[in-house]
Design an enzyme around this catalytic site. Sequence first.
Site, PDB file in Angstrom:
ATOM      1  N   TYR A  14       8.701   5.213  -8.539  1.00  0.00           N
ATOM      2  CA  TYR A  14       8.294   5.468  -7.151  1.00  0.00           C
ATOM      3  C   TYR A  14       9.248   4.867  -6.114  1.00  0.00           C
ATOM      4  O   TYR A  14       9.042   5.065  -4.920  1.00  0.00           O
ATOM      5  CB  TYR A  14       6.896   4.877  -6.911  1.00  0.00           C
ATOM      6  N   HIS A  19       6.534   7.549   0.211  1.00  0.00           N
ATOM      7  CA  HIS A  19       5.378   6.644   0.278  1.00  0.00           C
ATOM      8  C   HIS A  19       5.799   5.179   0.183  1.00  0.00           C
ATOM      9  O   HIS A  19       5.004   4.294   0.506  1.00  0.00           O
ATOM     10  CB  HIS A  19       4.425   6.975  -0.871  1.00  0.00           C
ATOM     11  N   PHE A  64      -0.887  -0.624  -6.663  1.00  0.00           N
ATOM     12  CA  PHE A  64      -0.805   0.790  -6.308  1.00  0.00           C
ATOM     13  C   PHE A  64      -1.458   0.979  -4.937  1.00  0.00           C
ATOM     14  O   PHE A  64      -2.312   0.209  -4.517  1.00  0.00           O
ATOM     15  CB  PHE A  64      -1.398   1.713  -7.375  1.00  0.00           C
ATOM     16  N   ASN A  66      -3.615   2.843  -3.366  1.00  0.00           N
ATOM     17  CA  ASN A  66      -5.044   2.984  -3.065  1.00  0.00           C
ATOM     18  C   ASN A  66      -5.818   1.671  -3.086  1.00  0.00           C
ATOM     19  O   ASN A  66      -6.935   1.604  -2.562  1.00  0.00           O
ATOM     20  CB  ASN A  66      -5.697   3.952  -4.057  1.00  0.00           C
ATOM     21  N   ASP A  91       4.391   4.510   5.685  1.00  0.00           N
ATOM     22  CA  ASP A  91       4.859   5.860   5.977  1.00  0.00           C
ATOM     23  C   ASP A  91       3.852   6.562   6.880  1.00  0.00           C
ATOM     24  O   ASP A  91       2.642   6.342   6.784  1.00  0.00           O
ATOM     25  CB  ASP A  91       5.046   6.655   4.684  1.00  0.00           C
ATOM     26  N   ASN A 112      -4.234   6.223   2.436  1.00  0.00           N
ATOM     27  CA  ASN A 112      -5.021   5.497   1.445  1.00  0.00           C
ATOM     28  C   ASN A 112      -4.738   4.000   1.424  1.00  0.00           C
ATOM     29  O   ASN A 112      -5.631   3.199   1.148  1.00  0.00           O
ATOM     30  CB  ASN A 112      -4.781   6.090   0.056  1.00  0.00           C
TER      31      ASN A 112
END
Length: 237
Positions: A14, A19, A64, A66, A91, A112
């Site tokens: 990632y 993100h 992560f 969320n 972002d 999120n």
Amino acid sequence: MKLFVGLGNPGGKYAQNRHNIGFMAVDRIAADHGFAPWRAKFQGEIAEGRLGSEKVLLLKPMTFMNLSGQSVGEAARFHKIDSTDITVFHDEIDLAPGRLKTKAGGGHAGHNGLRSIHQHLGPHYDRVRMGVGHPGHKDAVPGYVLKDFAKADEAWLDDMLRGISDGAASLAAGDDARFLNAVALRLNPPRSGGGSKGGGAKDVEPKGAATKTAPPPAAAEEADDRSPLQKLADRFR
């Protein structure tokens, strides 16, 4: 102490995602301002240092996106940091790529990471909204933000991150205007003619300046010492 939080997802998969622009921002601040090495704590990675006269803790939640609020809440409680002394870098799809805004409090707009922080801290924390653009349709957003930045984004992204680092001390001191100006100077540096890169302005001549060479004055007529009668006679020759 101030807490600067960069949002993203852990792991190399990632790292270059849209993100993860929040991770990129705090990484740049840490590198440019001599922060201590990153270390694992509060379900994330932290780095400690100073920005101007302010002691600042940088945090990258490793939960992560969320579940970002778990890490942020734990760090804030341990250091007894009020939510108004927390700034979150994230972002923002509702801003065009290369645009950046600050915001104090407010809703999470469906993000999120912010939604999770709301659950653990409430809404009264600051944000640095880093524009990444919108894919054009709501259903396409998850796939869009979880893709790497395009090659065409590299120049403005580097400028934005450098600008954030340039203005980080001002942000920590609560001077948003000076912080935003530092970012603007990177994204749209002044040019010699008074315009700015990307601003569409063109160099112009100062008001009143000559833009053409003046034509030479017409040659003076030769002196004519003929009498009126002689001139009339000459016309009919």
